[in-house]
Design a protein around this motif. Sequence first.
Motif, PDB file in Angstrom:
ATOM      1  N   PHE A   1      48.668  52.665   3.659  1.00 24.44           N
ATOM      2  CA  PHE A   1      47.234  52.530   3.463  1.00 24.44           C
ATOM      3  C   PHE A   1      46.647  53.893   3.095  1.00 24.44           C
ATOM      4  CE2 PHE A   1      48.381  49.182   6.496  1.00 24.44           C
ATOM      5  CZ  PHE A   1      47.790  48.070   5.909  1.00 24.44           C
ATOM      6  N   PHE A   2      45.432  53.863   2.551  1.00 28.21           N
ATOM      7  CA  PHE A   2      44.774  55.127   2.245  1.00 28.21           C
ATOM      8  C   PHE A   2      44.538  55.911   3.532  1.00 28.21           C
ATOM      9  CE2 PHE A   2      43.264  52.834  -1.638  1.00 28.21           C
ATOM     10  CZ  PHE A   2      43.854  53.702  -2.551  1.00 28.21           C
ATOM     11  N   SER A   3      44.769  57.227   3.475  1.00 25.88           N
ATOM     12  CA  SER A   3      44.503  58.092   4.627  1.00 25.88           C
ATOM     13  C   SER A   3      43.004  58.315   4.772  1.00 25.88           C
ATOM     14  CB  SER A   3      45.219  59.433   4.440  1.00 25.88           C
ATOM     15  OG  SER A   3      44.744  60.076   3.264  1.00 25.88           O
ATOM     16  N   ILE A   4      42.587  58.862   5.916  1.00 25.32           N
ATOM     17  CA  ILE A   4      41.164  59.112   6.162  1.00 25.32           C
ATOM     18  C   ILE A   4      40.609  60.094   5.135  1.00 25.32           C
ATOM     19  CG2 ILE A   4      39.449  59.897   7.853  1.00 25.32           C
ATOM     20  CD1 ILE A   4      40.953  57.298   8.590  1.00 25.32           C
ATOM     21  N   ASN A   5      41.360  61.146   4.840  1.00 24.87           N
ATOM     22  CA  ASN A   5      40.884  62.140   3.874  1.00 24.87           C
ATOM     23  C   ASN A   5      40.805  61.575   2.453  1.00 24.87           C
ATOM     24  OD1 ASN A   5      43.786  62.362   4.526  1.00 24.87           O
ATOM     25  ND2 ASN A   5      43.870  63.715   2.752  1.00 24.87           N
ATOM     26  N   ALA A   6      41.626  60.573   2.140  1.00 24.47           N
ATOM     27  CA  ALA A   6      41.564  59.947   0.818  1.00 24.47           C
ATOM     28  C   ALA A   6      40.271  59.148   0.661  1.00 24.47           C
ATOM     29  CB  ALA A   6      42.767  59.041   0.605  1.00 24.47           C
ATOM     30  N   LEU A   7      39.842  58.501   1.739  1.00 23.59           N
ATOM     31  CA  LEU A   7      38.654  57.638   1.680  1.00 23.59           C
ATOM     32  C   LEU A   7      37.359  58.391   1.957  1.00 23.59           C
ATOM     33  CD1 LEU A   7      40.051  54.499   3.538  1.00 23.59           C
ATOM     34  CD2 LEU A   7      39.627  54.725   1.090  1.00 23.59           C
ATOM     35  N   TRP A   8      37.425  59.362   2.876  1.00 26.42           N
ATOM     36  CA  TRP A   8      36.194  60.035   3.302  1.00 26.42           C
ATOM     37  C   TRP A   8      36.199  61.555   3.077  1.00 26.42           C
ATOM     38  CZ3 TRP A   8      37.934  55.798   6.321  1.00 26.42           C
ATOM     39  CH2 TRP A   8      37.042  54.719   6.388  1.00 26.42           C
ATOM     40  N   LYS A   9      37.225  62.073   2.418  1.00 23.97           N
ATOM     41  CA  LYS A   9      37.352  63.493   2.075  1.00 23.97           C
ATOM     42  C   LYS A   9      37.735  64.350   3.290  1.00 23.97           C
ATOM     43  CE  LYS A   9      36.261  62.229  -2.022  1.00 23.97           C
ATOM     44  NZ  LYS A   9      37.358  61.929  -2.962  1.00 23.97           N
TER      45      LYS A   9
END
Length: 323
Positions: free
Chosen positions: A97-105
């Motif tokens: 899944f997308f990581s936190i930094n990928a989704l929210w920087k």
Amino acid sequence: MLSLNEIKKPIAAEIDVFEEKFKASMQSSVPLLDRITHYIVKRKGKQIRPMFVFFAASLCGGINESTYRGAALVELVHTASLVHDDVVDNSYQRRGFFSINALWKNKIAVLVGDYLLTKGMLLSLDHNDFDLLKILSNAVKQMSEGELLQVEKARKTNTDEGIYYEVIRQKTASLIASCCASGASSAGADAETIEKMRLFGEKIGIAFQIKDDMFDFGTDDVGKPLGIDIKEKKVTLPLIYALNKVSSSERKRIISLVKNHKDDPEKIGQIITFVKQNGGLQYAESQMQKFQNDAFDILNTFPPGEARTGLEQLVRYTTERNK
């Protein structure tokens, strides 16, 4: 090998209760934080670490409310470390899944990791679980030191086996050691028993990481991309052993490939082939087995029963898994 669901049957009810308590431990009055923590909870991992906490507590006196808080603290620390690791490694995926930094920087991801660590500290302080907090704080310190030691040695392409073990002892094994120590401590075990369980967890953590490092040289269906450690210029046990088995000129050639591969699949393939041809994987397997056996020697000093069997099965799962 038993599945994880079969292994956790003796503590399945406790794990279900824990999941609700863990979810509650992350709640915030900030809507953005709640959205992010909800995303984290929905994509939780296998929860092997909380299982170590519960089995250790069961073995050392019994599961109680302090055990639930200890497991939540462990999982909060682990989750925070993963969020921070993805920022450090510029990784945009976690468990598919997308990581936190990928989704929210990155900025938000770092703050979320800090929030999770603080929630864990407050959970312990609010209930006077000072022993648990000390165990986990020491683990966080070691994890940070291990990461920095690995960065330092990666720059020099270090091939010292002793340094490798120190890195993984701090970076990976310290958290699994803290799981077992926290479980024992929450059950009211004495200092000697807590230390015995900590050492048991450390041995397992080292075996776990050696197994993980071996995947880098295997096929690409094990859940970890081929050569990812090599791409990051990490020198792990299979490569260290192979490098120390060959002539100085061959060692220099392979080290040059590690330093200058530029993500070239052909060069990375040469390194993988080199490791396989020079017994790196067989040696790593034997060392992993040694640490596993050392852990079982410790475990066998405890009386037989459901908890001891559960821990043994969990150990085998972590070291005999295919991904």
